[in-house]
Design a protein around this motif. Structure first.
Motif, PDB file in Angstrom:
ATOM      1  N   LEU A  72      33.700  44.109  37.314  1.00  0.00           N
ATOM      2  CA  LEU A  72      32.890  43.635  38.424  1.00  0.00           C
ATOM      3  C   LEU A  72      31.598  44.421  38.568  1.00  0.00           C
ATOM      4  O   LEU A  72      31.587  45.647  38.443  1.00  0.00           O
ATOM      5  N   TYR A  84      38.904  37.999  44.376  1.00  0.00           N
ATOM      6  CA  TYR A  84      40.021  37.702  43.479  1.00  0.00           C
ATOM      7  C   TYR A  84      41.320  38.257  44.050  1.00  0.00           C
ATOM      8  O   TYR A  84      41.920  39.183  43.499  1.00  0.00           O
ATOM      9  N   ALA A 114      29.766  41.873  43.631  1.00  0.00           N
ATOM     10  CA  ALA A 114      31.071  41.334  43.233  1.00  0.00           C
ATOM     11  C   ALA A 114      32.156  42.342  43.581  1.00  0.00           C
ATOM     12  O   ALA A 114      32.031  43.527  43.282  1.00  0.00           O
ATOM     13  N   SER A 115      33.217  41.879  44.203  1.00  0.00           N
ATOM     14  CA  SER A 115      34.288  42.791  44.611  1.00  0.00           C
ATOM     15  C   SER A 115      35.639  42.137  44.384  1.00  0.00           C
ATOM     16  O   SER A 115      35.745  40.915  44.195  1.00  0.00           O
ATOM     17  N   SER A 116      36.687  42.945  44.428  1.00  0.00           N
ATOM     18  CA  SER A 116      38.042  42.442  44.223  1.00  0.00           C
ATOM     19  C   SER A 116      38.468  41.483  45.324  1.00  0.00           C
ATOM     20  O   SER A 116      39.418  40.722  45.146  1.00  0.00           O
ATOM     21  N   ASN A 162      32.811  39.353  36.470  1.00  0.00           N
ATOM     22  CA  ASN A 162      31.818  38.873  37.432  1.00  0.00           C
ATOM     23  C   ASN A 162      30.697  39.897  37.427  1.00  0.00           C
ATOM     24  O   ASN A 162      30.838  40.998  37.968  1.00  0.00           O
ATOM     25  N   GLN A 163      29.577  39.548  36.808  1.00  0.00           N
ATOM     26  CA  GLN A 163      28.496  40.489  36.566  1.00  0.00           C
ATOM     27  C   GLN A 163      27.530  40.631  37.730  1.00  0.00           C
ATOM     28  O   GLN A 163      26.526  41.328  37.624  1.00  0.00           O
ATOM     29  N   LEU A 210      39.758  43.434  36.273  1.00  0.00           N
ATOM     30  CA  LEU A 210      38.506  42.895  36.799  1.00  0.00           C
ATOM     31  C   LEU A 210      37.335  43.760  36.342  1.00  0.00           C
ATOM     32  O   LEU A 210      37.341  44.979  36.543  1.00  0.00           O
TER      33      LEU A 210
END
Length: 494
Positions: free
Chosen positions: A144, A133, A128-130, A123-124, A142
């Protein structure tokens, strides 16, 4: 092998960012094939011009047959890695690919699946964070954030000319290849209401826009307008622009590389998080979705934004610090390392408490010319002063000073002081820069904290700024000399 589609409804963005990944893989000595169920001929021609093969998956997108055909084509071409990019690939589809012998990667934007099982999920996007997910397989890694943003070579190799001396103020408008809701018409009408004769407007309608001719007719009486349908390379448009009105897609990361301030319009649900993160970071003004978007309100927003010189200057600085253009190379490196048993068993970076015995190497790092140029105190430090400072730091229980090591060798230091909010600082050993150690040691240092943490870096020190952003810090203030950051753990109520 890259599995991706492009159509009037899907758009071309998935393919265009995958081109960047393909270029990086090709530059590393590999071959690339794009597998598709649907593709526009113009996009297929672009893929071929890059020197990539095309393979047709003749079935319903995301079906079980799709996965089986993809695996067969991937096996026939003896590929090492398999990448998918699209929103119609289910958990079962992922599972079928993951059970193969290939290294697998899914490019994602908003964590739309209930579970992820691929070797890598990319996820570019900024922010975006864990947390997006929560359900991933134990082996899934990941990738990110914007350090992994996929930018094509046309952007990373661009000249980035100085536009400060131009009397004109140039506004670029791009909302994607199709614009089925004719939002470009609203933007164009809003721009016509701006009275400044020194403004110049370039509207990119896109090859899939059925309303192109009507759009041209609506602005032809205003000489400030240029409407372009087909663009071979967007880098020329970005080099031209001082400001932009755009959608909330991956175009934003291309613009960041060029330092373009902008107004963002959300055209799809998956763009909401991107637009919000861009505004939070001070890069763009998010006007939200198109519901209730009027010509007059958009005109007022654009006029007030382009007249705010402080925002224009800070936005450009923050944008350039956010995306460095090497994301595709980093992704390729991770994939290639996953195929190497040597790299798989390579030791990970770890932290240990600093001791007084570390004084010599800490002094050497502190007096390195590049370190001094990035510090508030740029003069060399004497051995006596340094040793006294180190004793004071180590004597205070509230301070945490750590040495980062790889295979027992020191590669940097990171320090968290005992103030409230805490202040973090770090130094990467001169011979270890550019290897990702800075981001790793900062992330390790803050991973269990429940306190707000501040950091500061010279605005010109893009390396330190990118480390802070990659570690989850947000920019709170930026001028030409210094950029300030804050990290707030999600489990706090701040």
């Amino acid at each position: 092998m890259i599995r991706v589609d492009a159509s009037a409804t899907i758009g071309a963005g998935h393919v265009m960012r995958c081109l960047a990944l393909g270029q990086a893989w090709q530059n590393a000595g590999g071959d690339v094939t794009f597998a598709y169920a649907k593709i526009l001929e113009s996009i297929a021609d672009r893929v071929r011009r890059e020197g990539f093969e095309l393979a047709n998956i003749d079935c319903e997108i995301g079906s079980e047959i799709d996965a089986k055909q993809l695996l067969r084509v991937t096996h026939d071409r003896q590929a090492d890695a398999l990448v998918i990019d699209g929103y119609r690939f289910s958990v079962n589809y992922h599972q079928m690919l993951q059970e193969s012998s290939f290294t697998t990667l899914a490019i994602d934007d908003h964590g739309h699946l209930p579970e992820y099982r691929m070797d890598f999920v990319l996820n570019q996007n900024l922010g975006a964070s864990s947390d997006l997910y929560p359900n991933v397989a134990p082996h899934t890694e990941l990738l990110l954030g914007t350090e992994f943003t996929l930018l094509r070579q046309e952007f990373t190799n661009a000249s980035h000319p100085d536009k400060a001396n131009s009397d004109e103020f140039r506004i670029l408008v791009t909302l994607g290849g199709a614009d089925p809701d004719n939002i470009l018409d609203i933007v164009a009408e809003a721009l016509t209401k701006l009275a400044d004769s020194n403004l110049r407007f370039r509207l990119i309608s896109g090859t899939l826009n059925d309303n192109h001719d009507n759009l041209v007719a609506s602005v032809q009486a205003d000489s400030r307008f240029e409407v372009v349908r087909h663009v071979d390379g967007m880098s020329d448009a970005y080099e031209w622009a001082d400001f932009a009105v755009c959608a909330g897609g991956s175009t934003n990361w291309e613009m960041c590389c060029f330092g373009i301030p902008r107004v963002v319009i959300v055209l799809a649900e998956n763009q909401e998080l991107i637009a919000e993160a861009l505004q939070d970071q001070g890069i763009a003004l998010n006007v939200g979705d198109t519901k209730g978007l009027s010509v007059d309100s958009l005109c007022d927003i654009i006029e007030s934004t382009i007249s705010n010189t402080d925002f224009l200057e800070s936005s450009a600085r923050i944008a350039r610090a956010t995306v460095d253009g090497r994301g595709a190379q980093r992704v390729v490196q991770r994939i290639r390392e996953s195929k190497s048993s040597v790299n798989k068993s390579a030791p990970q970076l770890g932290l240990r408490p600093a001791t007084y015995e570390d004084w010599r190497i800490l002094l050497e790092w502190r007096n390195d010319p590049e370190t001094r140029s990035a510090s508030r105190q740029s003069k060399s430090v004497t051995e006596t002063d340094h040793c006294q400072w180190l004793k004071t730091i180590l004597a205070c229980d509230a301070n945490q000073m750590m040495i980062a090591e790889v295979n027992g060798q020191p590669v940097g230091t990171v320090r968290l002081d005992g103030t409230d909010p805490s202040v973090i600082s770090w130094t990467v050993a001169p011979n270890c820069r550019g290897k990702g150690y800075g981001k790793q040691m900062v992330k390790l240092m803050i991973r269990n904290t429940d306190r707000r943490i501040n950091a500061v870096a010279r605005t010109s020190n893009l390396g330190s700024c990118r480390i802070a952003i990659a570690a989850g810090f947000r920019i709170t203030k930026s001028d030409q000399e210094w950029t300030e950051f804050t990290y707030v753990p999600e489990r706090t109520n701040d």
